[in-house]
Design a protein around this motif. Sequence first.
Motif, short mmCIF file in Angstrom:
data_model
loop_
_atom_site.label_atom_id
_atom_site.label_comp_id
_atom_site.label_asym_id
_atom_site.label_seq_id
_atom_site.Cartn_x
_atom_site.Cartn_y
_atom_site.Cartn_z
N LEU A 1 9.16 -8.45 11.74
CA LEU A 1 8.59 -7.24 12.36
C LEU A 1 9.61 -6.11 12.41
CD1 LEU A 1 6.68 -8.96 15.29
CD2 LEU A 1 5.61 -7.60 13.48
N LEU A 2 10.88 -6.45 12.22
CA LEU A 2 11.96 -5.46 12.31
C LEU A 2 12.51 -5.10 10.93
CD1 LEU A 2 13.78 -7.33 15.20
CD2 LEU A 2 12.13 -5.48 15.41
N HIS A 3 11.84 -5.54 9.89
CA HIS A 3 12.33 -5.28 8.54
C HIS A 3 11.81 -3.94 8.02
CE1 HIS A 3 13.52 -9.69 7.36
NE2 HIS A 3 14.04 -9.31 8.51
N PRO A 4 12.32 -3.47 6.89
CA PRO A 4 11.91 -2.17 6.35
C PRO A 4 10.39 -2.06 6.21
CG PRO A 4 13.79 -2.99 5.14
CD PRO A 4 13.37 -4.11 6.05
N GLY A 5 9.88 -0.90 6.54
CA GLY A 5 8.45 -0.67 6.48
C GLY A 5 7.75 -0.98 7.77
N LEU B 1 6.07 2.83 1.79
CA LEU B 1 4.88 2.00 1.58
C LEU B 1 5.23 0.72 0.83
CD1 LEU B 1 2.19 4.71 0.71
CD2 LEU B 1 2.89 3.83 2.94
N SER B 2 6.17 0.82 -0.09
CA SER B 2 6.63 -0.39 -0.80
C SER B 2 7.31 -1.36 0.16
CB SER B 2 7.60 -0.01 -1.92
OG SER B 2 6.95 0.78 -2.91
N SER B 3 8.11 -0.81 1.08
CA SER B 3 8.78 -1.66 2.06
C SER B 3 7.78 -2.30 3.00
CB SER B 3 9.78 -0.82 2.87
OG SER B 3 10.84 -0.37 2.05
N LEU B 4 6.75 -1.57 3.39
CA LEU B 4 5.71 -2.13 4.25
C LEU B 4 5.05 -3.32 3.57
CD1 LEU B 4 3.92 -2.05 6.78
CD2 LEU B 4 2.49 -0.34 5.61
N TYR C 1 4.51 -9.32 3.29
CA TYR C 1 4.49 -10.57 2.53
C TYR C 1 5.68 -11.47 2.87
CZ TYR C 1 0.30 -9.92 -0.20
OH TYR C 1 -1.02 -9.82 -0.59
N ARG C 2 6.80 -10.87 3.26
CA ARG C 2 7.92 -11.69 3.72
C ARG C 2 7.54 -12.42 5.00
NH1 ARG C 2 11.22 -7.90 4.31
NH2 ARG C 2 11.74 -7.80 2.09
N MET C 3 6.82 -11.74 5.88
CA MET C 3 6.34 -12.39 7.10
C MET C 3 5.40 -13.55 6.76
SD MET C 3 4.21 -10.69 10.27
CE MET C 3 5.41 -9.37 10.43
N ILE C 4 4.52 -13.32 5.80
CA ILE C 4 3.59 -14.37 5.37
C ILE C 4 4.35 -15.55 4.78
CG2 ILE C 4 1.81 -14.90 3.67
CD1 ILE C 4 0.87 -11.90 4.15
N PHE D 1 -4.10 2.54 0.21
CA PHE D 1 -2.74 2.80 -0.24
C PHE D 1 -2.60 2.36 -1.70
CE2 PHE D 1 -0.36 2.41 4.10
CZ PHE D 1 -0.93 3.61 4.50
N PRO D 2 -1.68 2.98 -2.44
CA PRO D 2 -1.45 2.54 -3.83
C PRO D 2 -0.72 1.20 -3.86
CG PRO D 2 0.17 4.20 -3.20
CD PRO D 2 -0.81 4.12 -2.05
N ILE D 3 -1.09 0.37 -4.82
CA ILE D 3 -0.35 -0.87 -5.03
C ILE D 3 1.06 -0.49 -5.47
CG2 ILE D 3 -0.18 -3.01 -6.35
CD1 ILE D 3 -2.54 -2.99 -4.45
N PRO D 4 2.10 -0.96 -4.78
CA PRO D 4 3.47 -0.54 -5.12
C PRO D 4 3.87 -0.92 -6.53
CG PRO D 4 3.40 -1.61 -2.96
CD PRO D 4 2.06 -1.84 -3.60
N ASP D 5 4.66 -0.07 -7.14
CA ASP D 5 5.17 -0.35 -8.48
C ASP D 5 5.90 -1.69 -8.53
OD1 ASP D 5 4.16 1.96 -9.54
OD2 ASP D 5 6.04 3.09 -9.38
N ALA D 6 6.66 -1.98 -7.49
CA ALA D 6 7.42 -3.23 -7.48
C ALA D 6 6.51 -4.44 -7.62
CB ALA D 6 8.24 -3.33 -6.19
#
Length: 534
Positions: free
Chosen positions: A57-61, A103-106, A111-114, A512-517
């Motif tokens: 919850l404290l990570h980027p995004g 938005l990419s960080s979000l 997904y990191r939380m998942i 939101f756009p699907i991130p390039d990453a």
Amino acid sequence: MKKYIYQLLMIAVLMSIAPGCKKSRLDLVDQSAYAYETYFNNITALNQATIASYATLLHPGLWAREYYYIFDLMGHDAKRASFLLGAEQELGDYSFGTNNANLSSLWGSLYRMIFRTNLVIDRAAAWNPTATVDRAKLNQYLAEVKFLRAYAYFHLVVLWGDVPLYTDYQTTLNNNYLPRTAAADVWKQIEKDLTEAQATAELPVVYPAAELGRATKGAVTALLGKVYLYQKKWAAAQTELEKLMGAPYTYKLDPSYDNVFSTTNQNTPENIFQIMNQQWTDWAIGSPYYMFGNGAEQVGKQTHSGRAMEYGFNDNWKNVYISNAAVKAFTYTHPATGLPYTDPRAKSTFYGTVATGGETVFCQQCPTGPKAYPFDAADPQGDYRWKKYEYYHLVEKYGDPKSPINGQVIRLADVMLMLAEAQIQQNNTGNAPLALIDSVRSRSGAFLYTSLGDKTNAMNILMRERQLELCGEQSRYFDLLRWGIIKQTINAEKAAEPGTGTQPFQDKHLLFPIPDAEKNYNPNVAKAVKNGWN
């Protein structure tokens, strides 16, 4: 000499082992090592993994920094000041593309939380504790991570629609290229996680002081009610949200609206789920990604964000104003007199003029006494600054980006207004929703309604209540989106904003756009993206 002879003999024995012997017999595993197969076989390790799930919850995004920018700017509660540049500026004027860093960080942090919650669920299934106390704690942790996984997928499905659905840790490890799952099925998984968590007898209604910040049964119930509301399952939403109004829950509105956003809000009776400050630091999960991706050592791994300094004004970063549209919303027509009325929550939300209802002094508890708010009349963009989540009543200026104020994720006033909405949407505009709305209003001293009128009028009142009560709490973007009025609302407000005059919201912005990453990593997602956006 005997020692060396012994060593040579041992080597000879090992070399003489028959070729048919399995190599695994020679591979000794350190049972205390941080290994997937061996480490998570006790309640302490699984608690650590659960706490690590909260840490995302404290990570980027998310709540370390970008979350409040994304949704305050895109919901037009906030607007950029001249100091705000880069990815954040793109959010405010809707000029962002598929490579927007915030938005990419979000996406990545959700997904990191998942991933982390799936690990806890997987390892819990592999361990069968014999001690009753361990089994009880294990069930509690499972309920907590299901809440967090539901929280993550709630954001993904609302903001991106069809998204890859990872619910199994082994699948995550062995097949990182899942295609997008239909939004309807993602919603089903969210409901499943929350109903299972809610049914867990070991999930507490309240925690002891040392464990404050963990998800309670009330937090699970509130999120489940919200999930039903977003899907327009009005009756189901009402059923869940009504549970929070009585036993075994003891939630109540804090007598002071200001206290909900102050340094003393950790134990407010209104809190249902917060991003904790000191408590999570004590758990040693302060974010290593604090603020700009580094510098955690400089700020003691604070578990809240730099919002106070970034939104602040007096020798602080001055990155955003409260939007003119938000300021104007606090003045509306009194239904009894037909005259303009200024809502008292204005004074708790922003610094401004007497005419707008904003707070006109700051540093009220400073040793040198109160100071007049420093307006800049020459600023064509407006000069209204945020008071909510600030602590200028205690200090004149901050000096570093620590924020000692917990972030509200779900609080009782929000739940009460969602419950009123669920009732109104079922054509109940009578005493039940009226009492809920008036209770929220009376806390701040606002006038009380005697009637909500018909359904259309009642919804208009409800929408304004949510805008004013939850201003600057990253709620309005989600509300406008689910009500289906975001395009016309944002464009009308932006067109009227001094120095702007644009209507930036396009139909594509409904998702939101699907991130390039993600597209570069997962070919199955990439091939499902339409028009290079979503």
